[in-house]
Motif scaffolding. Sequence first.
Motif, short mmCIF file in Angstrom:
data_model
loop_
_atom_site.label_atom_id
_atom_site.label_comp_id
_atom_site.label_asym_id
_atom_site.label_seq_id
_atom_site.Cartn_x
_atom_site.Cartn_y
_atom_site.Cartn_z
N SER A 121 58.07 -49.17 -18.56
CA SER A 121 57.99 -49.97 -17.33
C SER A 121 58.42 -49.15 -16.11
O SER A 121 59.15 -48.17 -16.23
CB SER A 121 58.87 -51.22 -17.45
N GLY A 122 57.97 -49.58 -14.96
CA GLY A 122 58.30 -48.89 -13.71
C GLY A 122 59.79 -48.85 -13.43
O GLY A 122 60.28 -47.95 -12.73
N ALA A 123 60.55 -49.79 -13.99
CA ALA A 123 61.99 -49.82 -13.79
C ALA A 123 62.67 -48.60 -14.40
O ALA A 123 63.80 -48.27 -14.07
CB ALA A 123 62.58 -51.09 -14.39
N ASN A 124 61.97 -47.91 -15.30
CA ASN A 124 62.51 -46.73 -15.98
C ASN A 124 61.95 -45.43 -15.41
O ASN A 124 61.94 -44.41 -16.10
CB ASN A 124 62.17 -46.79 -17.48
N ALA A 125 61.47 -45.47 -14.19
CA ALA A 125 60.74 -44.32 -13.62
C ALA A 125 61.53 -43.01 -13.72
O ALA A 125 60.97 -41.97 -14.08
CB ALA A 125 60.37 -44.60 -12.17
N GLU A 126 62.82 -43.03 -13.41
CA GLU A 126 63.59 -41.79 -13.44
C GLU A 126 63.74 -41.27 -14.86
O GLU A 126 63.58 -40.06 -15.11
CB GLU A 126 64.96 -41.99 -12.80
N ARG A 127 64.04 -42.15 -15.80
CA ARG A 127 64.20 -41.72 -17.19
C ARG A 127 62.89 -41.15 -17.73
O ARG A 127 62.89 -40.15 -18.44
CB ARG A 127 64.67 -42.91 -18.06
N ILE A 128 61.78 -41.79 -17.40
CA ILE A 128 60.47 -41.31 -17.85
C ILE A 128 60.18 -39.94 -17.24
O ILE A 128 59.73 -39.02 -17.94
CB ILE A 128 59.37 -42.33 -17.48
N GLY A 174 48.38 -51.85 -16.67
CA GLY A 174 49.00 -51.39 -15.43
C GLY A 174 49.68 -50.04 -15.61
O GLY A 174 49.34 -49.26 -16.50
N PRO A 175 50.69 -49.76 -14.76
CA PRO A 175 51.38 -48.46 -14.81
C PRO A 175 52.05 -48.18 -16.15
O PRO A 175 52.23 -47.03 -16.54
CB PRO A 175 52.44 -48.57 -13.70
N MET A 176 52.41 -49.25 -16.88
CA MET A 176 53.04 -49.05 -18.19
C MET A 176 52.16 -48.22 -19.10
O MET A 176 52.64 -47.39 -19.86
CB MET A 176 53.34 -50.40 -18.88
N ARG A 177 50.86 -48.45 -19.04
CA ARG A 177 49.94 -47.75 -19.94
C ARG A 177 49.95 -46.25 -19.68
O ARG A 177 50.05 -45.46 -20.61
CB ARG A 177 48.53 -48.30 -19.82
N SER A 178 49.85 -45.85 -18.41
CA SER A 178 49.82 -44.40 -18.12
C SER A 178 51.15 -43.75 -18.49
O SER A 178 51.18 -42.61 -18.98
CB SER A 178 49.46 -44.14 -16.66
N ASN A 179 52.27 -44.45 -18.28
CA ASN A 179 53.57 -43.90 -18.68
C ASN A 179 53.66 -43.74 -20.19
O ASN A 179 54.14 -42.72 -20.70
CB ASN A 179 54.71 -44.82 -18.20
N LEU A 180 53.18 -44.75 -20.91
CA LEU A 180 53.23 -44.71 -22.38
C LEU A 180 52.36 -43.58 -22.91
O LEU A 180 52.80 -42.82 -23.79
CB LEU A 180 52.78 -46.06 -22.94
N ILE A 181 51.16 -43.44 -22.38
CA ILE A 181 50.26 -42.37 -22.82
C ILE A 181 50.91 -41.01 -22.59
O ILE A 181 50.90 -40.15 -23.48
CB ILE A 181 48.91 -42.47 -22.08
N ALA A 182 51.48 -40.81 -21.41
CA ALA A 182 52.10 -39.52 -21.09
C ALA A 182 53.23 -39.20 -22.06
O ALA A 182 53.36 -38.05 -22.53
CB ALA A 182 52.62 -39.53 -19.65
N MET A 183 54.06 -40.19 -22.42
CA MET A 183 55.18 -39.93 -23.32
C MET A 183 54.71 -39.70 -24.76
O MET A 183 55.25 -38.83 -25.45
CB MET A 183 56.20 -41.07 -23.24
N LEU A 184 53.71 -40.46 -25.20
CA LEU A 184 53.18 -40.24 -26.55
C LEU A 184 52.58 -38.84 -26.67
O LEU A 184 52.77 -38.15 -27.68
CB LEU A 184 52.15 -41.31 -26.90
N ASP A 185 51.85 -38.43 -25.65
CA ASP A 185 51.28 -37.08 -25.64
C ASP A 185 52.39 -36.03 -25.62
O ASP A 185 52.29 -34.99 -26.29
CB ASP A 185 50.36 -36.88 -24.43
N HIS A 186 53.44 -36.31 -24.86
CA HIS A 186 54.53 -35.33 -24.70
C HIS A 186 55.24 -35.04 -26.02
O HIS A 186 55.66 -33.90 -26.26
CB HIS A 186 55.52 -35.85 -23.65
#
Length: 200
Positions: A157-164, A42-54
């Motif tokens: 997780s989506g609950a961390n949207a602002e921090r991400i 789900g959305p967790m995967r795209s958030n995780l990928i973006a942060m690992l790349d970052h």
Amino acid sequence: AGITPGLQQASNALIEARRQLIAGKSSDEVLRAAKVFASFSGPMRSNLIAMLDHVGLNKWLNMDSCSSLWDGNLAHFTSVLRYPVLLDGKNYNGNPSMASNPKLLSCLKDFLAEEAAALPNAVWVPLGPTATLGVKYLASQGQIQPRNILEGLPHPSGANAERIAYFLGRKSREDLSAKTNAASLDSVRARLMAQVRALG
């Protein structure tokens, strides 16, 4: 490494396993497909990928994006508590502490330690404070190299949207709510980037 597979991840894994079994795949193929499909789905995967790349992990791995980790065998997706743990029908969130619960501590010592022994040179990315405690516990036992723990990434997780969003530079400091500590995230980002560069 997350805390434990949640209800959603467990359901996704079972759905994919059933699909693979119906297609006549071997046991190994079924297990691999179910794990890849459900791991941080789900959305967790795209958030995780973006942060690992970052933080540059994709460059260290010599790939365009860490999204490729789900296609090959360079990554091992796991949880500090390998199997789904529920409390009153809800996903376990770290309460009670693993360290104070004999059954949970036994899961950590038996199962995660087994995975760590099989992957002695792995770079560990614990997601959230509870997963970090589990990984650092094994490091304190000499089972994981502390320099290989990329600690502090915001939970995807989506609950961390602002921090991400702030971590990724998609939201400015001026637009943050009082709940988000920009200075802490700046420090974590800089440390992780330096740590990835030092991996060599």
